[in-house]
Enzyme design. Structure first.
Site, PDB file in Angstrom:
ATOM      1  N   ASP A 335       0.832  -1.190   0.000  1.00 11.83           N
ATOM      2  CA  ASP A 335       0.000   0.000   0.000  1.00 11.83           C
ATOM      3  C   ASP A 335       0.875   1.252   0.000  1.00 11.83           C
ATOM      4  OD1 ASP A 335      -2.683   1.241   0.383  1.00 11.83           O
ATOM      5  OD2 ASP A 335      -1.814   1.885   2.286  1.00 11.83           O
ATOM      6  N   GLU A 370       1.750  -0.361  -5.092  1.00  8.59           N
ATOM      7  CA  GLU A 370       0.833   0.729  -5.412  1.00  8.59           C
ATOM      8  C   GLU A 370       1.725   1.957  -5.560  1.00  8.59           C
ATOM      9  OE1 GLU A 370      -3.349   2.540  -3.793  1.00  8.59           O
ATOM     10  OE2 GLU A 370      -1.745   2.297  -2.330  1.00  8.59           O
TER      11      GLU A 370
END
Length: 658
Positions: A335, A370
């Site tokens: 993330d 990401e």
């Protein structure tokens, strides 16, 4: 209790050796560390860790057993302008703890103080760490090791996927046990996906603001203990083994398990957040701070973990090894992964990224970034090193715009269809590096993408201010799910066109769980705090026809050599030919300004017919005898070397061989 012995500085955390437990805690600036152990009556015993090796405080407690509840108190200077926030009045969690007992509640005693120490003691209200034993019988479990070029990812939330499934026993729905239940395994294998990417299963906490308005952090990105399996997703008392049972069952079916992990920020939030762990252990080692000790906020979550610090980097690497070796997971999705490469500016040669790609114990892991955060220079799509793959927001946005708005060219469409070679090939990456997605947990579901022009996030308690306004969605004429038959048919056609594009593009496709079932979140494009039937998949109301269509697409993908090759498509290699509606190579003007009608010939035998224009069109097919390929509708076959395509539709034909 036996007298504390010196112990050893490694490994960090609480380690049971069969005779006792070794405790080791990193803190460079601490002046005193106390191990706090608790009995069944919550009575606390404090034991000073007098042994220190470098910046590691340690001790060995003979006769201590798994199940022992513990925490730490760490003393030192409280000088916020220097980044020092020690407060011995706060019971702190072990950053390497494997299990949590209790929950982090919204209570004022958890505050460490902003400008001066808060002297309220937090031990009574604070959750406790638990010593665990990690023995487990994996039997003959093996990592499936699916090659990237054969990988199809399915992103799901443990509870959202299983909570409402009528064929799973009610007492385990919404849990790891449900995830590993034969009913769920059978569904995933019949769909054809090869990798299950789970939203965070690391132990998380609910933000105080959400607790105050009666909501929860459903997605789980507010991670508290990254080594611990989240108790809230377990049906029983042993979350670790329940999770491992699920992994073993998925592996037995040939399905890989990829974890969405959060190392960019912690659950301590900003300066007004609670003091739970790193802030009280060694604030200026763990966090990126400004010159006056203020927290940087490149994550939008109040703090940023300082992942270029050697001790913090080691902590992350140990955590990844834990999930790989103790839990047998097959990969990680990171993330806000730009934070992993900050020094503080992003560099692909950052120490942590280099450690990940070179670590022998992580060899074979799928690593997915990401590639952004909200800090300066945070957008880094295409800049991560091999072997990382990356979520491609360019794929998402361009494919949405092509099919739902018609405002990008055939050339832009083709670049995304060809694994975004303009982004990844120039850095000597391979096509798998482009994780192609139309939707994900954050944003509209596919059904909502074709049903809503605007977000509807009022249930989140932020006045509909949260969530992006840049969705490139199209409600086809009516806002909301209720619509007439004509609109429903056009929405269904758009979903099928988008799904066909996704599954048959070069690169690695990622499907959001529920998109194949027609799942809606009623227009909520930021359902992070909706742990309820808004986000849970409604199996009883699933669009079975759409599900069969997606399964057929995945099967079709497996049969096309051009979509299985590991290298980039090259002109003349037979993998792909780009043709106009007349069956001729596209001219430069057609690429950039032509009608949105295209024929894509894959491996000389499969013809993807794309009509994204607003009117029907007749396509002149290449030479050969062509038939409609499953799973497409055979009621509109080609005739006389022509195919007549409806507006905003797609079809795949297959050339018949003698």
């Amino acid at each position: 209790m036996a007298e504390l012995q010196t112990g050893k500085p490694t490994p960090l955390g609480a380690s049971f050796d069969g005779n006792g437990v070794n405790f080791a805690l990193f803190s460079a600036d601490a002046e005193r560390v106390e191990l706090c152990v608790f009995d069944e009556r919550q009575q606390e015993q404090r034991i000073v860790l007098t042994a220190r090796s470098g910046d590691i405080w340690h001790g060995y407690l003979p006769d201590a057993q798994p199940g022992l509840r513990y925490g730490f108190r760490v003393d030192g200077p409280f000088e916020p302008s220097q980044g020092l926030r020690f407060n011995p009045h706060k019971l702190l969690l072990d950053p390497c703890a494997r299990q949590l007992d209790g929950w982090v509640v919204d209570d004022a005693s958890l505050q460490g103080g902003i400008d001066q120490r808060d002297e309220r003691d937090s031990a009574e209200i604070m959750a406790k760490c638990v010593v665990t034993a990690e023995d487990y019988d994996w039997q003959d479990d093996q990592h499936p090791q699916t090659p990237w070029n054969q990988t199809v990812i399915y992103e799901a939330h443990v509870r959202g996927l299983t909570q409402l499934h009528p064929d799973i026993p009610e007492d385990i729905r919404g849990s790891y046990a449900a995830l590993g239940h034969p009913v769920m395994i059978d569904y995933l294998t019949s769909l054809g996906i090869t990798a299950l990417e789970l939203l965070p299963v690391q132990q998380h906490a609910d933000e105080p603001r959400l607790q105050q308005i009666g909501l929860r952090n459903y997605w789980g990105y507010n991670v508290l203990l990254p080594f611990a399996v989240d108790n809230s997703l377990a049906a029983g008392d042993d979350a670790l083994n329940e999770f491992r049972d699920a992994v073993k069952a998925l592996h037995n079916a040939g399905i890989e398990v990829i974890l969405d992990v959060v190392f960019n920020h912690s659950a301590e939030l900003d300066v007004e957040g609670p003091t739970l762990c790193q802030r009280g252990i060694d604030n200026r080692s763990y966090y990126w701070l400004g010159d006056s000790g203020e927290y940087h906020n490149w994550t939008g979550c109040g703090n940023v973990l300082r992942l270029n610090h050697p001790a913090v980097m080691d902590w992350v690497m140990d955590c990844l090894r834990f999930w790989r070796e103790v839990c047998h997971v097959d990969g990680f999705r990171f993330d806000l992964a730009t934070v992993l490469g900050r020094t503080p500016d992003f560099t692909a040669a950052a120490p942590l990224l280099s450690a990940m790609k070179n670590d022998n114990r992580l060899q074979g892991c799928k690593l997915i970034a990401e590639p952004w955060d909200i800090g300066h220079g945070g957008y880094q799509l295409g800049q991560f090193p091999t072997p990382f793959a990356e979520w491609s927001d360019r794929y998402r946005d361009d494919m949405r715009r092509f099919w739902l708005h018609g405002d990008i060219s055939l050339g832009a469409f083709a670049r995304r269809f060809a694994a975004s070679s303009d982004i990844f090939q120039q850095r000597d990456r391979l096509p798998y590096a482009s994780i192609n997605k139309l939707t994900a947990h954050d944003g509209f579901t596919l059904r909502d993408l074709v049903s809503f022009n605007h977000k509807h996030n009022d249930a989140n308690g932020e006045g509909n201010r949260d969530g992006t306004d840049s969705n490139f969605s199209n409600n086809h004429g009516t806002e909301g799910l209720e619509a007439d038959d004509d609109i429903h048919q056009r929405r269904q056609a758009s979903q099928k066109a988008l799904l066909t594009t996704l599954i048959l593009s070069q690169g690695t496709p990622m499907l959001l769980a529920g998109d194949e079932l027609g799942h809606s979140q009623q227009g909520n494009n930021n359902a992070y705090c909706q742990d309820n039937e808004l986000t849970w998949l409604h199996w009883d109301h699933a669009d079975r026809g759409l599900r069969e269509f997606v399964a057929g697409l995945i099967q079709l993908r497996r049969t096309i050599p051009a979509l299985q090759q590991e290298t980039w498509w090259q002109e003349g290699d037979g993998a792909v030919q780009w043709l106009n509606r007349e069956g001729q190579p596209l001219t430069p003007p057609q690429w950039e300004q032509g009608e949105h009608q295209l024929q894509i010939l894959l491996s000389g035998r499969w013809l993807v017919l794309v009509n994204a224009s607003l009117h029907a069109g007749a396509f002149m097919l290449p030479e050969g005898h062509w038939q409609v390929s499953p799973p497409f509708d055979e009621t509109n076959p080609p005739e006389g070397g022509m195919w007549h395509g409806q507006a905003q539709a797609v079809c795949v034909l297959i050339k018949q061989t003698a």
